[in-house]
Design a protein around this motif. Structure first.
Motif, PDB file in Angstrom:
ATOM      1  N   GLU A   1      -2.804 -26.750 -18.483  1.00 26.81           N
ATOM      2  CA  GLU A   1      -3.072 -27.367 -17.189  1.00 26.81           C
ATOM      3  C   GLU A   1      -4.449 -28.016 -17.189  1.00 26.81           C
ATOM      4  O   GLU A   1      -5.422 -27.423 -17.657  1.00 26.81           O
ATOM      5  N   TYR A   2      -4.488 -29.220 -16.654  1.00 27.93           N
ATOM      6  CA  TYR A   2      -5.717 -30.005 -16.581  1.00 27.93           C
ATOM      7  C   TYR A   2      -6.001 -30.395 -15.145  1.00 27.93           C
ATOM      8  O   TYR A   2      -5.081 -30.687 -14.388  1.00 27.93           O
ATOM      9  N   TYR A   3      -7.285 -30.415 -14.790  1.00 29.16           N
ATOM     10  CA  TYR A   3      -7.717 -31.037 -13.544  1.00 29.16           C
ATOM     11  C   TYR A   3      -8.363 -32.355 -13.938  1.00 29.16           C
ATOM     12  O   TYR A   3      -9.277 -32.387 -14.773  1.00 29.16           O
ATOM     13  N   ALA A   4      -7.889 -33.438 -13.323  1.00 26.81           N
ATOM     14  CA  ALA A   4      -8.429 -34.757 -13.621  1.00 26.81           C
ATOM     15  C   ALA A   4      -8.993 -35.375 -12.345  1.00 26.81           C
ATOM     16  O   ALA A   4      -8.305 -35.429 -11.325  1.00 26.81           O
ATOM     17  N   GLN A   5     -10.240 -35.800 -12.414  1.00 26.79           N
ATOM     18  CA  GLN A   5     -10.829 -36.584 -11.337  1.00 26.79           C
ATOM     19  C   GLN A   5     -10.536 -38.034 -11.671  1.00 26.79           C
ATOM     20  O   GLN A   5     -10.890 -38.511 -12.758  1.00 26.79           O
ATOM     21  N   VAL A   6      -9.855 -38.719 -10.755  1.00 24.04           N
ATOM     22  CA  VAL A   6      -9.430 -40.088 -11.038  1.00 24.04           C
ATOM     23  C   VAL A   6     -10.131 -41.080 -10.113  1.00 24.04           C
ATOM     24  O   VAL A   6     -10.581 -40.729  -9.017  1.00 24.04           O
ATOM     25  N   ASP A   7     -10.193 -42.299 -10.583  1.00 23.98           N
ATOM     26  CA  ASP A   7     -10.817 -43.393  -9.841  1.00 23.98           C
ATOM     27  C   ASP A   7      -9.844 -43.861  -8.766  1.00 23.98           C
ATOM     28  O   ASP A   7      -8.759 -44.334  -9.068  1.00 23.98           O
ATOM     29  N   GLY A   8     -10.223 -43.683  -7.500  1.00 26.93           N
ATOM     30  CA  GLY A   8      -9.367 -44.076  -6.388  1.00 26.93           C
ATOM     31  C   GLY A   8      -8.700 -42.874  -5.741  1.00 26.93           C
ATOM     32  O   GLY A   8      -8.734 -41.758  -6.261  1.00 26.93           O
ATOM     33  N   ASN A   9      -8.088 -43.131  -4.603  1.00 29.51           N
ATOM     34  CA  ASN A   9      -7.372 -42.086  -3.868  1.00 29.51           C
ATOM     35  C   ASN A   9      -5.912 -42.133  -4.327  1.00 29.51           C
ATOM     36  O   ASN A   9      -5.119 -42.937  -3.856  1.00 29.51           O
ATOM     37  N   ILE A  10      -5.560 -41.278  -5.274  1.00 33.45           N
ATOM     38  CA  ILE A  10      -4.252 -41.372  -5.938  1.00 33.45           C
ATOM     39  C   ILE A  10      -3.119 -41.214  -4.922  1.00 33.45           C
ATOM     40  O   ILE A  10      -3.182 -40.370  -4.027  1.00 33.45           O
ATOM     41  N   SER A  11      -2.113 -42.040  -5.068  1.00 30.82           N
ATOM     42  CA  SER A  11      -0.983 -42.048  -4.132  1.00 30.82           C
ATOM     43  C   SER A  11       0.104 -41.069  -4.574  1.00 30.82           C
ATOM     44  O   SER A  11       0.183 -40.685  -5.750  1.00 30.82           O
ATOM     45  N   GLU A  12       0.953 -40.690  -3.620  1.00 34.99           N
ATOM     46  CA  GLU A  12       2.088 -39.813  -3.934  1.00 34.99           C
ATOM     47  C   GLU A  12       3.049 -40.524  -4.884  1.00 34.99           C
ATOM     48  O   GLU A  12       3.670 -39.893  -5.729  1.00 34.99           O
ATOM     49  N   VAL A  13       3.161 -41.842  -4.768  1.00 28.95           N
ATOM     50  CA  VAL A  13       4.009 -42.624  -5.679  1.00 28.95           C
ATOM     51  C   VAL A  13       3.520 -42.451  -7.119  1.00 28.95           C
ATOM     52  O   VAL A  13       4.307 -42.201  -8.033  1.00 28.95           O
ATOM     53  N   ALA A  14       2.203 -42.574  -7.325  1.00 29.94           N
ATOM     54  CA  ALA A  14       1.631 -42.427  -8.663  1.00 29.94           C
ATOM     55  C   ALA A  14       1.828 -41.008  -9.193  1.00 29.94           C
ATOM     56  O   ALA A  14       2.154 -40.807 -10.368  1.00 29.94           O
ATOM     57  N   VAL A  15       1.642 -40.002  -8.319  1.00 28.83           N
ATOM     58  CA  VAL A  15       1.837 -38.607  -8.731  1.00 28.83           C
ATOM     59  C   VAL A  15       3.295 -38.385  -9.147  1.00 28.83           C
ATOM     60  O   VAL A  15       3.571 -37.731 -10.157  1.00 28.83           O
ATOM     61  N   ASN A  16       4.230 -38.951  -8.396  1.00 30.90           N
ATOM     62  CA  ASN A  16       5.651 -38.835  -8.759  1.00 30.90           C
ATOM     63  C   ASN A  16       5.958 -39.510 -10.088  1.00 30.90           C
ATOM     64  O   ASN A  16       6.764 -39.002 -10.878  1.00 30.90           O
TER      65      ASN A  16
ATOM     66  N   TRP B   1      -8.739 -35.761  -7.032  1.00 26.47           N
ATOM     67  CA  TRP B   1      -8.454 -34.792  -8.110  1.00 26.47           C
ATOM     68  C   TRP B   1      -6.964 -34.490  -8.134  1.00 26.47           C
ATOM     69  O   TRP B   1      -6.329 -34.338  -7.093  1.00 26.47           O
ATOM     70  N   ILE B   2      -6.419 -34.390  -9.350  1.00 24.42           N
ATOM     71  CA  ILE B   2      -5.026 -33.987  -9.527  1.00 24.42           C
ATOM     72  C   ILE B   2      -4.935 -32.892 -10.568  1.00 24.42           C
ATOM     73  O   ILE B   2      -5.833 -32.732 -11.409  1.00 24.42           O
ATOM     74  N   SER B   3      -3.867 -32.130 -10.498  1.00 17.70           N
ATOM     75  CA  SER B   3      -3.523 -31.140 -11.518  1.00 17.70           C
ATOM     76  C   SER B   3      -2.343 -31.693 -12.303  1.00 17.70           C
ATOM     77  O   SER B   3      -1.368 -32.156 -11.703  1.00 17.70           O
ATOM     78  N   ILE B   4      -2.440 -31.656 -13.620  1.00 13.90           N
ATOM     79  CA  ILE B   4      -1.334 -32.060 -14.499  1.00 13.90           C
ATOM     80  C   ILE B   4      -1.112 -30.944 -15.501  1.00 13.90           C
ATOM     81  O   ILE B   4      -2.056 -30.498 -16.163  1.00 13.90           O
ATOM     82  N   THR B   5       0.134 -30.460 -15.592  1.00 14.94           N
ATOM     83  CA  THR B   5       0.481 -29.401 -16.536  1.00 14.94           C
ATOM     84  C   THR B   5       1.491 -29.944 -17.542  1.00 14.94           C
ATOM     85  O   THR B   5       2.566 -30.408 -17.168  1.00 14.94           O
TER      86      THR B   5
END
Length: 194
Positions: A79-94, A142-146
């Motif tokens: 599992e990773y926490y990533a700080q990304v450039d911009g306010n990530i959208s639910e579309v991008a997370v999907n 910030w997002i979590s990606i596993t």
């Protein structure tokens, strides 16, 4: 009487700016920082999986090649926490969840489905040694990606593929081993990983 060579295992918080190796194998790397400068690791210590130079967080080290192969072949969750450039959208997370196309070894590669979600608040992580740009230059999130796989710079390539480049990447978990309250550069010797 036969003496058994006891393998040794370490859990470390790899700092930003370090390579996941112990010494230089290349004259171009003389100015780089290596894990061997953090601790007097025993001969034959190897990283189980790697974190690139600009990534930080949980890294498992061992003197046991079979243990390394076992963890890598079992596709243990990372599992990773990533700080990304911009306010990530639910579309991008999907899109991240479903798998995205990235470049790998000069070819196109479709990442496997994974767990991904936006974090509601900034995770409680130690401040990084090299400052990340601040919000005056636009929002970050910030997002979590596993993942169960681990291609070279995969998380960074994935977030870029959906339009939100990674600014900071921290591995917070491998299997059931968590970063918890470890400090940057911390090293804990353990009897076993799993």
């Amino acid at each position: 009487m036969e003496v058994f060579n006891k393998h040794r295992h370490f859990v470390i918080y790899k700092p930003y700016g370090y390579l996941s190796q112990f010494k230089s194998h290349d004259s171009k790397q003389q100015s780089k920082k290596f894990l061997g400068t953090l601790h007097d690791f025993p001969e034959g210590t190897m990283a189980i999986g790697r974190l690139d130079e600009k990534s930080e967080g949980l890294l498992l080290l061992t003197t046991d090649g079979k243990m390394s192969d076992f963890i890598n072949s079992r596709k243990v969750e990372k599992e990773y926490y990533a700080q990304v450039d911009g306010n990530i959208s639910e579309v991008a997370v999907n899109q991240l969840r479903s798998g995205v196309e990235i470049g790998f070894d000069g070819k196109k590669y479709q990442t496997k489905a994974c767990k991904a979600f936006k974090l509601n608040k900034v995770p409680n992580l130690p401040e990084r040694s090299r400052k990340i740009r601040d919000d005056r230059h636009g929002p970050t999130s910030w997002i979590s990606i596993t993942l169960n796989e681990g291609k070279f710079r995969q998380v960074r390539k994935m977030t870029s593929a959906v339009g939100f480049p990674t600014l900071r990447l921290v591995r917070v978990r491998v299997g059931n081993i968590h970063l918890n309250s470890m400090h940057i550069g911390s090293i804990v010797e353990v009897d076993r990983f799993f």
